[in-house]
Design an enzyme around this catalytic site. Structure first.
Site, PDB file in Angstrom:
ATOM      1  N   GLY A  96       3.685 -13.968 -17.804  1.00  0.00           N
ATOM      2  CA  GLY A  96       3.701 -13.378 -16.539  1.00  0.00           C
ATOM      3  C   GLY A  96       4.131 -12.122 -16.716  1.00  0.00           C
ATOM      4  N   HIS A 132       9.129   2.691 -12.156  1.00  0.00           N
ATOM      5  CA  HIS A 132       9.951   1.823 -12.925  1.00  0.00           C
ATOM      6  C   HIS A 132      10.619   3.150 -13.702  1.00  0.00           C
ATOM      7  CE1 HIS A 132       7.145  -1.399 -12.289  1.00  0.00           C
ATOM      8  NE2 HIS A 132       8.222  -2.317 -13.279  1.00  0.00           N
ATOM      9  N   HIS A 133      11.818   2.563 -14.565  1.00  0.00           N
ATOM     10  CA  HIS A 133      12.408   3.551 -15.510  1.00  0.00           C
ATOM     11  C   HIS A 133      11.641   4.166 -16.371  1.00  0.00           C
ATOM     12  CE1 HIS A 133      12.066   0.190 -18.406  1.00  0.00           C
ATOM     13  NE2 HIS A 133      12.168  -0.686 -17.381  1.00  0.00           N
ATOM     14  N   LYS A 136       9.963   2.504 -19.624  1.00  0.00           N
ATOM     15  CA  LYS A 136       8.711   1.605 -19.657  1.00  0.00           C
ATOM     16  C   LYS A 136       7.473   2.226 -20.369  1.00  0.00           C
ATOM     17  CE  LYS A 136       6.300  -1.545 -16.497  1.00  0.00           C
ATOM     18  NZ  LYS A 136       6.383  -2.519 -17.256  1.00  0.00           N
TER      19      LYS A 136
END
Length: 234
Positions: A96, A132-133, A136
């Site tokens: 996923g 995103h942070h 990542k």
């Protein structure tokens, strides 16, 4: 259920807490400093590691006949290799790009909207943004790529790019900002208006819970699966 955590960073620690709260046992916490000892006792392995070791982790689990739930992104150029190995070993594999319930519903909404908007491709141009942070490693995010594929499968768009988009390309603007768990937006813009759908994650809890639910679901199964199977969205 006995769980091997392949990757013990921030996500791994949240998964551990939720798994323990749900009555499961952690038999391995694999990081760069230890071995796979204990993997052979696991009922399932959950991989939230980094792109360069994900395939090694998955392979090690298959070699021990342990089902794998994988949420690591950035390695999908080797996805077919992993699927072939899973089939060769008669194993179970679930990948996923995002395990959040909300994101997987968002995937369905995105595909449905793309199908509707395909009739008006001369009016509306699609683009995307993901935030995103700063820790990542991959860019754009696996979730953004999944969203782009959802549009491509339901429209005349043929590919995505982080550069300037051509007529049949979807531009993805990937941003890295401190302490942002994950925000994904899909835009349809015309000269007269603007349509936006967005998913904003408040923390890592939703991703971790989804991964544990997937690990519970895959017990006793053989084959290659996705969160659509877990959530019965097919």
């Amino acid at each position: 259920m006995k769980i091997a955590l392949l990757g013990y960073g921030k996500m791994g620690k949240v998964i551990e807490r939720i798994a323990l709260e749900r009555g499961h046992e952690i038999v391995l916490k694999k990081d760069e400093t230890n071995t796979y000892d204990g993997l052979e006792t696991a009922d399932v392995a959950i991989d939230f590691s980094v792109p360069m070791v994900a395939v090694d982790n998955i392979t090690a689990a298959f070699n021990q006949n342990v089902p794998v739930v994988c949420g690591t992104t950035g390695w999908l150029e080797r996805y077919d290799e992993v699927v072939n190995l899973c089939q060769e070993k008669n194993g179970a594999f679930l990948y996923g790009s995002n395990f959040s319930l909300g994101v997987n519903l968002f995937f369905e909404l995105n595909a449905y909207l793309a199908k509707m908007m395909a009739k008006f491709s001369s009016v509306y141009k699609v683009s995307m943004e993901e935030i995103h942070h700063t820790q990542k490693l991959d860019s754009p995010s696996g979730t953004a790529i999944s969203l782009a594929k959802g549009v491509i499968e339901n429209s005349a768009y043929t590919s995505w790019t982080e550069e300037t988009a051509s007529e049949n390309q979807i531009h993805i603007d990937a941003k890295r900002i401190e302490n942002v768990p994950g925000t994904h937006s899909v835009y349809y813009s015309s000269e007269v208006d603007f349509i936006e759908i967005k998913h904003v994650a408040h923390n890592r809890e939703g991703f971790a819970l989804g991964a544990v639910l997937a690990a519970e679901w895959i017990q006793g199964k053989k084959g290659v699966f996705s969160m659509k199977d877990v959530l019965d969205l097919k």
